[in-house]
Scaffold this motif. Sequence first.
Motif, mmCIF file in Angstrom:
data_model
loop_
_atom_site.group_PDB
_atom_site.id
_atom_site.type_symbol
_atom_site.label_atom_id
_atom_site.label_comp_id
_atom_site.label_asym_id
_atom_site.label_seq_id
_atom_site.Cartn_x
_atom_site.Cartn_y
_atom_site.Cartn_z
ATOM 1 N N ARG A 1 0.751 -1.149 0.206
ATOM 2 C CA ARG A 1 0.078 0.066 -0.070
ATOM 3 C C ARG A 1 1.004 1.242 0.021
ATOM 4 O O ARG A 1 2.014 1.304 0.284
ATOM 5 C CB ARG A 1 -0.927 0.111 1.144
ATOM 6 N N LEU A 2 0.187 2.421 -0.269
ATOM 7 C CA LEU A 2 0.935 3.774 -0.232
ATOM 8 C C LEU A 2 1.504 4.024 1.338
ATOM 9 O O LEU A 2 0.595 3.843 2.119
ATOM 10 C CB LEU A 2 -0.102 4.703 -0.824
ATOM 11 N N PRO A 3 2.421 4.764 1.435
ATOM 12 C CA PRO A 3 2.780 5.321 2.588
ATOM 13 C C PRO A 3 2.183 6.490 2.989
ATOM 14 O O PRO A 3 1.357 7.006 2.031
ATOM 15 C CB PRO A 3 4.165 5.734 2.392
ATOM 16 N N PRO A 4 1.977 6.980 4.027
ATOM 17 C CA PRO A 4 1.249 8.241 4.574
ATOM 18 C C PRO A 4 1.793 9.513 3.567
ATOM 19 O O PRO A 4 2.897 9.589 3.292
ATOM 20 C CB PRO A 4 1.536 8.338 5.869
ATOM 21 N N CYS A 5 0.877 10.256 3.203
ATOM 22 C CA CYS A 5 1.308 11.410 2.315
ATOM 23 C C CYS A 5 0.877 12.588 3.419
ATOM 24 O O CYS A 5 0.057 13.127 3.810
ATOM 25 C CB CYS A 5 0.017 11.810 1.334
ATOM 26 N N LEU A 6 2.342 13.126 3.974
ATOM 27 C CA LEU A 6 2.370 14.077 5.202
ATOM 28 C C LEU A 6 2.821 15.305 4.396
ATOM 29 O O LEU A 6 2.847 16.202 5.267
ATOM 30 C CB LEU A 6 3.376 13.436 5.968
ATOM 31 N N GLY A 7 3.386 15.597 3.348
ATOM 32 C CA GLY A 7 3.762 16.704 2.842
ATOM 33 C C GLY A 7 4.929 17.491 3.558
ATOM 34 O O GLY A 7 6.102 16.827 3.740
ATOM 35 N N CYS A 8 4.588 18.527 4.150
ATOM 36 C CA CYS A 8 5.514 19.494 4.955
ATOM 37 C C CYS A 8 5.745 18.956 6.395
ATOM 38 O O CYS A 8 6.577 19.121 7.022
ATOM 39 C CB CYS A 8 4.902 20.945 5.187
ATOM 40 N N GLU A 9 4.921 17.831 6.721
ATOM 41 C CA GLU A 9 4.956 17.093 7.958
ATOM 42 C C GLU A 9 5.791 15.788 8.012
ATOM 43 O O GLU A 9 5.710 14.900 8.755
ATOM 44 C CB GLU A 9 3.622 16.909 8.680
ATOM 45 N N ALA A 10 6.633 15.505 6.579
ATOM 46 C CA ALA A 10 7.421 14.387 6.507
ATOM 47 C C ALA A 10 8.247 14.158 7.584
ATOM 48 O O ALA A 10 8.608 12.785 7.734
ATOM 49 C CB ALA A 10 8.042 14.389 5.070
ATOM 50 N N ASP A 11 8.738 15.056 8.658
ATOM 51 C CA ASP A 11 9.564 14.609 9.508
ATOM 52 C C ASP A 11 9.015 13.806 10.542
ATOM 53 O O ASP A 11 9.665 13.022 11.512
ATOM 54 C CB ASP A 11 10.164 16.037 10.314
ATOM 55 N N LEU A 12 7.633 13.568 10.699
ATOM 56 C CA LEU A 12 6.905 12.635 11.623
ATOM 57 C C LEU A 12 7.388 11.275 11.295
ATOM 58 O O LEU A 12 7.020 10.553 12.200
ATOM 59 C CB LEU A 12 5.362 12.706 11.312
ATOM 60 N N LEU A 13 8.109 10.828 10.274
ATOM 61 C CA LEU A 13 8.656 9.525 9.842
ATOM 62 C C LEU A 13 10.004 9.492 10.338
ATOM 63 O O LEU A 13 10.477 8.518 9.917
ATOM 64 C CB LEU A 13 8.332 9.305 8.285
ATOM 65 N N THR A 14 10.637 10.359 11.019
ATOM 66 C CA THR A 14 11.650 10.359 11.722
ATOM 67 C C THR A 14 11.632 10.385 13.320
ATOM 68 O O THR A 14 10.955 11.091 13.729
ATOM 69 C CB THR A 14 12.760 11.436 11.347
ATOM 70 N N PRO A 15 12.166 9.305 13.798
ATOM 71 C CA PRO A 15 11.778 9.409 15.451
ATOM 72 C C PRO A 15 12.354 10.697 15.920
ATOM 73 O O PRO A 15 13.429 11.200 15.721
ATOM 74 C CB PRO A 15 12.907 8.150 15.811
ATOM 75 N N GLY A 16 11.509 11.295 16.837
ATOM 76 C CA GLY A 16 11.631 12.422 17.343
ATOM 77 C C GLY A 16 11.369 12.850 18.704
ATOM 78 O O GLY A 16 10.498 11.757 19.111
ATOM 79 N N GLY A 17 11.749 13.887 19.528
ATOM 80 C CA GLY A 17 10.837 13.910 20.650
ATOM 81 C C GLY A 17 11.662 13.183 21.978
ATOM 82 O O GLY A 17 12.604 12.683 21.640
ATOM 83 N N LEU B 1 8.889 0.154 19.022
ATOM 84 C CA LEU B 1 7.863 0.970 18.463
ATOM 85 C C LEU B 1 8.351 2.378 18.046
ATOM 86 O O LEU B 1 7.886 2.951 17.017
ATOM 87 C CB LEU B 1 6.591 0.813 19.115
ATOM 88 N N TRP B 2 8.815 3.081 19.230
ATOM 89 C CA TRP B 2 9.040 4.640 18.761
ATOM 90 C C TRP B 2 10.255 4.794 17.525
ATOM 91 O O TRP B 2 10.051 5.494 17.097
ATOM 92 C CB TRP B 2 9.504 4.979 20.128
ATOM 93 N N THR B 3 11.047 3.813 17.522
ATOM 94 C CA THR B 3 11.983 3.981 16.702
ATOM 95 C C THR B 3 11.646 3.790 15.450
ATOM 96 O O THR B 3 12.119 4.432 14.366
ATOM 97 C CB THR B 3 13.314 2.576 17.068
ATOM 98 N N GLU B 4 10.514 2.982 15.180
ATOM 99 C CA GLU B 4 9.806 2.747 13.793
ATOM 100 C C GLU B 4 8.775 3.829 13.790
ATOM 101 O O GLU B 4 8.057 3.898 12.679
ATOM 102 C CB GLU B 4 9.100 1.358 13.791
ATOM 103 N N CYS B 5 8.742 4.767 14.667
ATOM 104 C CA CYS B 5 7.840 5.978 14.555
ATOM 105 C C CYS B 5 6.316 5.493 14.580
ATOM 106 O O CYS B 5 5.481 5.876 14.032
ATOM 107 C CB CYS B 5 7.883 6.686 13.035
ATOM 108 N N LEU B 6 6.131 4.406 15.164
ATOM 109 C CA LEU B 6 4.659 3.826 15.473
ATOM 110 C C LEU B 6 4.099 4.398 16.738
ATOM 111 O O LEU B 6 2.664 4.390 16.861
ATOM 112 C CB LEU B 6 4.627 2.405 15.531
ATOM 113 N N ILE B 7 4.965 5.010 17.573
ATOM 114 C CA ILE B 7 4.345 5.572 18.568
ATOM 115 C C ILE B 7 5.065 6.799 18.954
ATOM 116 O O ILE B 7 6.085 7.124 18.491
ATOM 117 C CB ILE B 7 4.486 4.818 20.066
ATOM 118 N N GLU B 8 4.412 7.831 19.759
ATOM 119 C CA GLU B 8 4.902 9.065 20.294
ATOM 120 C C GLU B 8 4.858 9.146 21.732
ATOM 121 O O GLU B 8 3.870 8.418 22.551
ATOM 122 C CB GLU B 8 4.016 10.147 19.492
#
Length: 461
Positions: A337-353, A452-459
């Motif tokens: 399937r397609l990945p999420p279309c995040l536009g300018c929020e693409a950094d959500l696919l990088t672990p952060g916080g 899960l956090w490393t894979e960006c599946l949780i925050e």
Amino acid sequence: MPKKGGKHAEMGKETQAPCKRAKVEAACSPSVMSFESPDSLFGSLISPIKQEVFFREYWEQKPLLVQRNAPRLAAYYQSLFQLSDLKELCSQGLYYGRDVNICRCVNGKKKVLNKEGRVNYMQLKKDFDQKKATIQFHQPQRFKEELWKIQEKLECYFGSLVGSNVYITPQGSQGLPPHYDDVEVFILQLEGEKHWRLYKPTVHLAREYNVESEDRIGNPTHEFVLKPGDLLYFPRGTIHQADTPLGTSYSTHVTISTYQNNSWGDFLLDTIPGLVFETAKEDVALRTSIPRQLLMQVDIADSTEKLSSLLRRLADRVENTRELRSSDMKKDFIMNRLPPCLGCEADLLTPGGKLPKIDSKIRLQFRDHAVVTVEPDQENSDEIRREMVYVYHSLKNRRETHMMGTEDETHGLRFPLSHLDALKQIWSSSAVCVKELKLISDEEKENLALSLWTECLIEVI
């Protein structure tokens, strides 16, 4: 294949030939698509038809035509794909067969006019203008971000792969002969006008594509012209053909399709092997031998009573345990399937916080892009079949390969079966504290959250 709605025309009743053209204009212009959620996107797609009405009266049953007089929506549709886009797209390296087909319906048959290798725009335009050929553009969501946004949300809504093709046909021409498809179809008319004829299915809810001859399909049950901003839906198995009328320079529409190989039959093929394996662990009847020479017999009618009895035992297990594990269908959906279309929020696919700690409160993100399955350990080749929990996700899938028949790399995590209840906690809660996860040690709880956090599946919240 299909798309959108204003005020709808009832298309359940067959009309007498020649068919009357259904035309009911929307009372007011619907708003442009809503991307707040998968539910709101589909609601805006079929507006003003309510979703409950659509699934009760139309889905898998009969066509729906929504004809609009909505300039704002028509302009939005046109932005999804235009004939003028082809020049720029050709410069990106398109290839005949893979990306583009050139075809025309001649004497009831599809004639493919493809050249070899890379598509040259001037040659493409020449075939379009001089040979009256239809340009079929495969999976434009790979190039057009707005279609990516729409189809990604629809994949979340249906829980099924959603593909698309664009068809550009010059006036007085037809690209494809009468045929039916193995997908649910939504048509969005983008430019110009297209004359459609629909026919009674010869195979309801068909499982494969097939061309039908004119002398077999009879008179059309529905006949109409789509204009920019209009939507047409019809179920798989609906026989159809379409041409661009004279007086219209060309027609462009996008066909959005879903639910290929997504039936109860497909689900049973996926789940029954695992059900038999698990039931046989506890039920000796499934472990008894088949009769001598059964596999050598042409007719196994003598064994049908025994087979029926065993199938009833499997049905009893399903009713008692209320558990059926689908792994291949789930995995195939998530992998392709397609990945999420995040536009300018693409950094959500990088672990952060913040890193998750034992006292952290966490919540699942991208819920629609991840599945949990229980399946045999893929890294253990021992004879003992050990089950593991796998979390697969589509966050790192490549949009460029979507629906192109090339499997993406599998992205996910592997955990011991003892982690299943903790994962169910995370998936079923709006938020949960790490220390409350149903695992024995604090170390296991922290490691699960960190994975899960490393894979960006949780925050962490």
